[in-house]
Design an enzyme around this catalytic site. Structure first.
Site, PDB file in Angstrom:
ATOM      1  CG  HIS A  82      -1.851   1.004   1.454  1.00 21.99           C
ATOM      2  ND1 HIS A  82      -1.551   2.269   1.893  1.00 21.99           N
ATOM      3  CD2 HIS A  82      -3.192   1.000   1.261  1.00 21.99           C
ATOM      4  CE1 HIS A  82      -2.658   2.986   1.970  1.00 21.99           C
ATOM      5  NE2 HIS A  82      -3.674   2.237   1.584  1.00 21.99           N
TER       6      HIS A  82
ATOM      7  CG  ASP B  88       0.754  -2.196   6.366  1.00 27.78           C
ATOM      8  OD1 ASP B  88      -0.164  -2.268   7.210  1.00 27.78           O
ATOM      9  OD2 ASP B  88       0.640  -1.587   5.279  1.00 27.78           O
TER      10      ASP B  88
ATOM     11  CD  GLN C 224      -6.768  -4.245   4.265  1.00 28.09           C
ATOM     12  OE1 GLN C 224      -7.698  -4.939   4.684  1.00 28.09           O
ATOM     13  NE2 GLN C 224      -6.958  -2.994   3.869  1.00 28.09           N
TER      14      GLN C 224
ATOM     15  CE  LYS D 158      -7.124  -0.252   6.442  1.00 29.88           C
ATOM     16  NZ  LYS D 158      -7.953   0.415   5.460  1.00 29.88           N
TER      17      LYS D 158
ATOM     18  CB  CYS E  92      -3.941   3.458  -1.421  1.00 30.99           C
ATOM     19  SG  CYS E  92      -5.211   4.683  -1.170  1.00 30.99           S
TER      20      CYS E  92
HETATM   21  N1  C6P Z   1      -6.169   0.542   3.025  1.00 27.93           N
HETATM   22  C1  C6P Z   1      -8.027   0.169   1.521  1.00 27.93           C
HETATM   23  O1  C6P Z   1      -9.123   0.460   1.029  1.00 27.93           O
HETATM   24  P1  C6P Z   1      -4.830   3.782   7.352  1.00 27.93           P
HETATM   25  O2  C6P Z   1      -5.344   4.643   6.252  1.00 27.93           O
HETATM   26  O3  C6P Z   1      -3.639   4.386   8.044  1.00 27.93           O
HETATM   27  O4  C6P Z   1      -5.871   3.300   8.283  1.00 27.93           O
HETATM   28  O5  C6P Z   1      -4.311   2.426   6.645  1.00 27.93           O
HETATM   29  C2  C6P Z   1      -3.383   2.497   5.611  1.00 27.93           C
HETATM   30  C3  C6P Z   1      -3.135   1.146   5.043  1.00 27.93           C
HETATM   31  C4  C6P Z   1      -1.897   0.575   5.207  1.00 27.93           C
HETATM   32  N2  C6P Z   1      -1.629  -0.652   4.762  1.00 27.93           N
HETATM   33  C5  C6P Z   1      -2.551  -1.398   4.134  1.00 27.93           C
HETATM   34  C6  C6P Z   1      -2.202  -2.770   3.686  1.00 27.93           C
HETATM   35  C7  C6P Z   1      -3.834  -0.868   3.938  1.00 27.93           C
HETATM   36  O6  C6P Z   1      -4.745  -1.592   3.315  1.00 27.93           O
HETATM   37  C8  C6P Z   1      -4.130   0.445   4.382  1.00 27.93           C
HETATM   38  C9  C6P Z   1      -5.475   1.069   4.112  1.00 27.93           C
HETATM   39  C10 C6P Z   1      -7.532   0.933   2.725  1.00 27.93           C
HETATM   40  O7  C6P Z   1      -7.348  -0.751   1.084  1.00 27.93           O
HETATM   41  C11 C6P Z   1      -7.715   2.415   2.546  1.00 27.93           C
HETATM   42  S1  C6P Z   1      -6.666   3.077   1.314  1.00 27.93           S
END
Ligand code: C6P
Length: 415
Positions: free
Chosen positions: A132, A209, A212, A235, A373
């Site tokens: 991401h 990270d 997910q 999430k 993203c």
């Molecule tokens: N992905 C998606 O629709 P934040 O925005 O900080 O809560 O998470 C960022 C982020 C980091 N790593 C991974 C693997 C992610 O999937 C995400 C967020 C969402 O896939 C919103 S872009």
């Protein structure tokens, strides 16, 4: 109704669970809501909504600052979440858990604070082709700042990382390996234990990270031996604006503060400031107190169902969905890793994903369309975008049928 096999783990009652999520009980454009966008943000159970409401109605006060009853209560509730997060990730001590805004901030904190003192010109940071943007851009910024080099682990056509290529990237200049546990764009579950072990053998640190992964599987940072691990509250069925960064005590102690301000200090004079001990050294300013308390309720809620049960049920949904979508002519699933979680990303010949998303929305079905993203992932598969249906344990087999029917309609409209 589809004739595909529907397997439900013993004792799992999805209709009971759906009762806990008020948002799911609505119609969109006159059709029952089918929410298939949990990878973007998961819906919130009553337990979380009630905890946030209770904080504002009954306990609202700033934390770590007051001797009065309300401040004591809100401090205790907020800190209780830290203890819950310790258990959730199986960290060694509460002090290894830092509250952040989300995974994005967790990664930025490490890239900025650890990176400041540990990366020199010519050093290398390894990430993967599955990342991401949140796990690309902070490292790119660090590399630009320090004259270091960003190396990328490639993947195969199924969306699986090539570990033999990864091995070749590791060397004496590798300082950090930062990879996602589960890909948001494809659903690939990476063998992070193995990735960590290989990094450590090369003398590098690791950041995982877990944005997910946290909603879908049990995480044990000690078993993984990850140096840093981060996830977002929203999430895992908690509120937005709150998340957790785990780091090993030894590493966190050696890192400078990320931001300066109230609550992260021991003493301040104009000549010199001394910093608070872990974890407060990294928590400047009034935090997202309500969010932290809501996250605690979310972790309790997830634990009450059990991550093993969640993983088993979602696996069945994913298998069912993969088969169902596979029967639609012209539809191609992007990301077919052997180890996958909760994501069905796909393209349909001749129809733009945004058109697919718009037609599905008219049928009450919420999916995400675009690059998610993760633009380098799209580039790797030579598609500008995909349609992504992402699952949570409140989804049903009937909702997958609704998606399949919705996609037939899309095809009728655009053929
Ligand atoms: N992905 C998606 O629709 P934040 O925005 O900080 O809560 O998470 C960022 C982020 C980091 N790593 C991974 C693997 C992610 O999937 C995400 C967020 C969402 O896939 C919103 S872009």
């Amino acid at each position: 109704m589809s004739t595909l096999t529907r397997v439900v783990p013993a004792g799992f009652d999805v209709e009971r669970i759906r009762e806990d999520f008020p948002v799911l009980k609505q119609s969109i454009h006159g059709k029952p809501l089918v929410y298939l966008d949990s990878a973007a943000t998961a819906q919130k159970p009553n337990a979380v909504i009630d905890a946030i409401r209770r904080f504002h109605e009954v306990d609202c006060a700033n934390i770590h600052r007051g001797v009065h009853e309300l401040s004591q209560r809100s401090t205790a509730a907020y800190e209780e979440t830290r203890a819950k997060a310790k258990k959730f990730l199986n960290a060694r001590t509460k002090n290894e858990l830092i509250f952040v805004r989300g995974a994005t901030e967790g990664i930025n904190l490490v890239a900025s604070s650890w990176g400041r003192g540990n990366v020199k010109p010519g050093d290398e940071i390894v990430i993967s082709a599955l990342e991401h943007h949140s796990n690309i851009v902070p490292w790119q910024m660090l590399c630009e700042d320090k004259g270091a080099k960003l190396r990328v682990i490639p993947m195969n056509d199924r969306g699986e990382l090539l570990l033999e290529e990864y091995e070749k990237l590791l060397g004496p200049r590798t300082r950090m390996v930062a990879v996602t546990h589960v890909s948001n764009a494809l659903g690939t579950i990476n063998p992070v234990g193995r990735i960590v072990e290989m990094a450590h053998r090369a003398g590098a640190l690791t950041l995982i990270d877990g944005a997910q992964a946290a909603p879908h599987m049990k995480i044990d940072v000690q078993a993984l031996d990850a140096d840093f691990y981060t996830f977002s509250g929203h999430k895992v069925f908690g509120p937005t604006g709150i998340g957790i960064l785990y780091g090993k005590t030894r590493l966190l102690n050696a890192m400078p503060p990320y931001q300066g301000g109230g609550d992260m200090i021991k003493t301040v004079t104009f000549e010199k400031t001394t910093y608070a001990d872990l974890p407060y050294k990294f928590e400047a300013g009034t935090p997202n107190i309500a969010g932290g308390i809501g996250l605690g309720a979310a972790l309790d809620y997830v634990n009450s169902i059990g991550l093993d049960t969640i993983a088993a049920y979602e696996h069945e949904l994913l298998v069912y969905g993969t088969e169902a979508l596979g029967e639609i002519p012209g539809l191609r699933i992007v990301g077919t890793a052997k180890e996958k979680a909760a994501v069905l990303s796909f393209v349909i010949d001749g129809i733009h994903p945004h058109d697919i998303g718009t037609v599905l929305d008219r049928q009450g079905i919420a999916v995400r369309t675009g690059h998610h993203c993760a633009q380098p992932v799209m580039d790797r598969f030579r598609v500008p975008a995909t349609t992504r249906a992402s699952l949570a344990f409140y989804n049903t087999f009937a909702e997958i049928d609704a998606l399949t029917a919705g996609l037939q309609k899309v095809k009728e409209i655009f053929s």
